[in-house]
Enzyme design. Structure first.
Site, PDB file in Angstrom:
ATOM      1  CB  ALA A 116     -12.384  -9.379   7.059  1.00  0.00           C
ATOM      2  CD  GLN A 154     -10.099  -1.002  -0.563  1.00  0.00           C
ATOM      3  OE1 GLN A 154     -10.086  -0.953   0.672  1.00  0.00           O
ATOM      4  NE2 GLN A 154      -9.110  -1.520  -1.263  1.00  0.00           N
ATOM      5  CD1 TRP A 177      -3.100  -1.129   0.567  1.00  0.00           C
ATOM      6  CD2 TRP A 177      -1.793  -2.399   1.868  1.00  0.00           C
ATOM      7  NE1 TRP A 177      -3.741  -2.325   0.761  1.00  0.00           N
ATOM      8  CE2 TRP A 177      -2.978  -3.122   1.555  1.00  0.00           C
ATOM      9  CE3 TRP A 177      -0.826  -3.011   2.670  1.00  0.00           C
ATOM     10  CZ2 TRP A 177      -3.209  -4.411   2.012  1.00  0.00           C
ATOM     11  CZ3 TRP A 177      -1.054  -4.287   3.128  1.00  0.00           C
ATOM     12  CH2 TRP A 177      -2.235  -4.984   2.799  1.00  0.00           C
ATOM     13  CB  VAL A 231      -6.912 -12.793   6.277  1.00  0.00           C
ATOM     14  CG1 VAL A 231      -8.102 -11.880   6.514  1.00  0.00           C
ATOM     15  CG2 VAL A 231      -6.141 -12.389   5.039  1.00  0.00           C
ATOM     16  CG  HIS A 287      -6.480  -1.140   3.609  1.00  0.00           C
ATOM     17  ND1 HIS A 287      -5.930  -2.383   3.782  1.00  0.00           N
ATOM     18  CD2 HIS A 287      -6.024  -0.404   4.669  1.00  0.00           C
ATOM     19  CE1 HIS A 287      -5.182  -2.406   4.867  1.00  0.00           C
ATOM     20  NE2 HIS A 287      -5.224  -1.222   5.417  1.00  0.00           N
ATOM     21  NE  ARG A 336      -4.582   0.807  -1.871  1.00  0.00           N
ATOM     22  CZ  ARG A 336      -4.910  -0.461  -2.026  1.00  0.00           C
ATOM     23  NH1 ARG A 336      -4.383  -1.150  -3.023  1.00  0.00           N
ATOM     24  NH2 ARG A 336      -5.743  -1.046  -1.200  1.00  0.00           N
TER      25      ARG A 336
HETATM   26  C1  YSA Z   1      -8.225  -8.319   2.302  1.00  0.00           C
HETATM   27  C2  YSA Z   1      -8.498  -9.188   3.334  1.00  0.00           C
HETATM   28  C3  YSA Z   1      -9.439  -8.817   4.256  1.00  0.00           C
HETATM   29  O1  YSA Z   1      -9.696  -9.628   5.353  1.00  0.00           O
HETATM   30  C4  YSA Z   1     -10.140  -7.609   4.155  1.00  0.00           C
HETATM   31  C5  YSA Z   1      -9.836  -6.769   3.119  1.00  0.00           C
HETATM   32  C6  YSA Z   1      -8.899  -7.126   2.172  1.00  0.00           C
HETATM   33  C7  YSA Z   1      -8.563  -6.165   1.059  1.00  0.00           C
HETATM   34  C8  YSA Z   1      -7.374  -5.290   1.378  1.00  0.00           C
HETATM   35  N1  YSA Z   1      -7.647  -4.344   2.440  1.00  0.00           N
HETATM   36  C9  YSA Z   1      -6.945  -4.540   0.138  1.00  0.00           C
HETATM   37  O2  YSA Z   1      -6.995  -3.307   0.102  1.00  0.00           O
HETATM   38  N2  YSA Z   1      -6.588  -5.310  -0.878  1.00  0.00           N
HETATM   39  S1  YSA Z   1      -6.179  -4.744  -2.331  1.00  0.00           S
HETATM   40  O3  YSA Z   1      -5.070  -3.851  -2.220  1.00  0.00           O
HETATM   41  O4  YSA Z   1      -5.960  -5.870  -3.192  1.00  0.00           O
HETATM   42  O5  YSA Z   1      -7.402  -3.928  -2.870  1.00  0.00           O
HETATM   43  C10 YSA Z   1      -8.670  -4.520  -2.928  1.00  0.00           C
HETATM   44  C11 YSA Z   1      -9.374  -4.114  -4.210  1.00  0.00           C
HETATM   45  O6  YSA Z   1      -9.371  -2.702  -4.368  1.00  0.00           O
HETATM   46  C12 YSA Z   1      -8.675  -4.613  -5.486  1.00  0.00           C
HETATM   47  O7  YSA Z   1      -9.029  -5.930  -5.756  1.00  0.00           O
HETATM   48  C13 YSA Z   1      -9.201  -3.663  -6.522  1.00  0.00           C
HETATM   49  O8  YSA Z   1     -10.511  -4.037  -6.928  1.00  0.00           O
HETATM   50  C14 YSA Z   1      -9.301  -2.379  -5.756  1.00  0.00           C
HETATM   51  N3  YSA Z   1      -8.117  -1.540  -6.006  1.00  0.00           N
HETATM   52  C15 YSA Z   1      -6.878  -1.660  -5.494  1.00  0.00           C
HETATM   53  N4  YSA Z   1      -6.066  -0.696  -5.967  1.00  0.00           N
HETATM   54  C16 YSA Z   1      -6.824   0.073  -6.796  1.00  0.00           C
HETATM   55  C17 YSA Z   1      -8.124  -0.457  -6.815  1.00  0.00           C
HETATM   56  N5  YSA Z   1      -9.109   0.096  -7.549  1.00  0.00           N
HETATM   57  C18 YSA Z   1      -8.805   1.177  -8.276  1.00  0.00           C
HETATM   58  N6  YSA Z   1      -7.580   1.763  -8.306  1.00  0.00           N
HETATM   59  C19 YSA Z   1      -6.566   1.236  -7.577  1.00  0.00           C
HETATM   60  N7  YSA Z   1      -5.388   1.837  -7.588  1.00  0.00           N
END
Ligand code: YSA
Length: 353
Positions: A317, A221, A152, A264, A181, A207
């Site tokens: 989650a 999100q 992140w 997780v 997030h 981000r």
């Molecule tokens: C994982 C486990 C848990 O128990 C709870 C939550 C999570 C998700 C974690 N917090 C997270 O942020 N994962 S992630 O970085 O992969 O982002 C999740 C989703 O946000 C991605 O699958 C995507 O759909 C979206 N995302 C991430 N970066 C993005 C974005 N959408 C648009 N622009 C970006 N730069």
């Protein structure tokens, strides 16, 4: 007398308005009017003449009164007609368009998702966009210098002078940042509540990232968190399955693949089969809440004098990106259109509330 009659009737016929008519009435019938004077003069006439002239004068008076009445009626009608003409409204004219705004497509998508989870018994809660390092990282088992922090890229707030309330109203620990997030709300919620519960947390996240057609620096999100006795991975799969069904109908399917997130164990990334587009949509991350997260919550509660409520429970989650779903729902080819601020784009959603 004939002359007087002709003069009076002609003048009355030609009177242009009610004011002129009033003057004429005074001129002939008023206290010192011409006819009144003639009437007064009768007294000095011999009886026979007086009688004849008297009758003639009465007839003339009646004629004048009738003429005045008729003219008055005509003038009033004319004035009414003119007023109607003047104030005429053309009801067939096209109206003036009233500008109606509409909800942003992300708001629409977010509401749709929240509604789906509400129908499954989840409660929607929100958290702060400016967050502390503690809730965004440390309490989620991502301590400083942990390589997972690189997942992140973060916007940090400068200076030490800012303070932020924690879940119990106390000052939050650690440096401040724009939340990367919605997961920090897991910790905030657990600190202030006791299980069992089901929540979803919609919200904006940030981000420090290069943008392209599918990546933005600011996006949204939806976080989900379910904690209670006997919660398993099967419940997680069931929740995502229900989401898929509600979004894309009975032909939709779900897919889970193992992946690492520090908060997780086990962790997964999940996708939903989109029947119309015939493809898998990678939506986000999920898993079973890591024991270290429960431990951090219990310790935090203890430091504030609260009993440790997260023993003997489990939870799942998930966190998914809202923009991806809205892009499909509204056929939007580039994520940067959402917050590019172009009216041409936004106006397509006018009136959609
Ligand atoms: C994982 C486990 C848990 O128990 C709870 C939550 C999570 C998700 C974690 N917090 C997270 O942020 N994962 S992630 O970085 O992969 O982002 C999740 C989703 O946000 C991605 O699958 C995507 O759909 C979206 N995302 C991430 N970066 C993005 C974005 N959408 C648009 N622009 C970006 N730069």
């Amino acid at each position: 007398m004939r002359e007087l009659e002709q003069e009076a009737l002609a003048a009355i016929r030609e009177a242009r308005d009610l004011e002129a008519l009033k003057t004429l009435k005074a001129r002939y019938l008023g206290k010192r009017g011409l006819l009144t004077q003639e009437m007064k003069a009768l007294a000095s006439l011999p009886l026979e003449e007086r009688k004849a002239k008297g009758q003639a004068l009465n007839a003339l008076k009646e004629a004048i009164e009738r003429a005045l009445e008729e003219r008055e009626k005509a003038l009033v009608e004319e004035e009414l007609r003119r007023a109607l003409e003047r104030e005429r409204q053309d009801v067939s004219l096209p109206g003036v368009e009233v500008f109606i705004g509409g909800l942003h497509p992300i708001t629409l998508m977010e509401r749709e998702l929240v509604e789906i989870f509400r129908s499954l018994g989840y409660q929607a809660v929100e958290g702060p966009e400016v967050e502390s390092e503690f809730f965004n990282f440390d309490a989620l088992n991502i301590p400083e210098h942990h390589p997972a922090r690189d997942m992140w890229d973060t916007f940090w707030l400068e200076g030490e002078e800012h303070s932020l309330p924690g879940p119990l109203g106390e000052e939050a620990r650690g440096r401040l940042l724009l939340r990367t997030h919605t997961s920090p709300m897991q910790v905030r919620y657990m600190v202030a509540h006791t299980p069992p519960f089901r929540i979803v947390v919609p919200g904006r996240v940030f981000r420090f990232e290069q943008t392209d057609a599918t990546h933005e620096a600011v996006f949204h999100q939806l976080e989900g968190l379910v904690v209670g006795k006997g919660i398993t991975m099967a419940h997680l799969k069931g929740a995502i399955y229900e989401l898929a069904q509600a979004l894309y109908g009975p032909e939709s399917r779900v897919r889970f693949q193992p992946v690492y997130f520090p908060f997780v164990e086990p962790g997964a990334q999940f996708a939903i089969w989109w029947p119309e587009g015939r493809k898998w949509l990678e939506l986000g991350g999920a898993g079973m809440v890591h024991p270290k997260v429960f431990q951090a919550v219990n310790e935090y509660r203890k430091s504030r004098g609260l009993p440790p409520a997260y023993q003997g429970v489990t939870g799942f989650a998930f966190g998914l990106g809202i923009e991806r779903l809205a892009m499909l729902r509204y056929n939007i080819p580039d994520i940067r259109y959402f917050f590019g601020g172009r009216l041409k784009f936004l106006e397509q959603f006018r009136g959609i509330l």
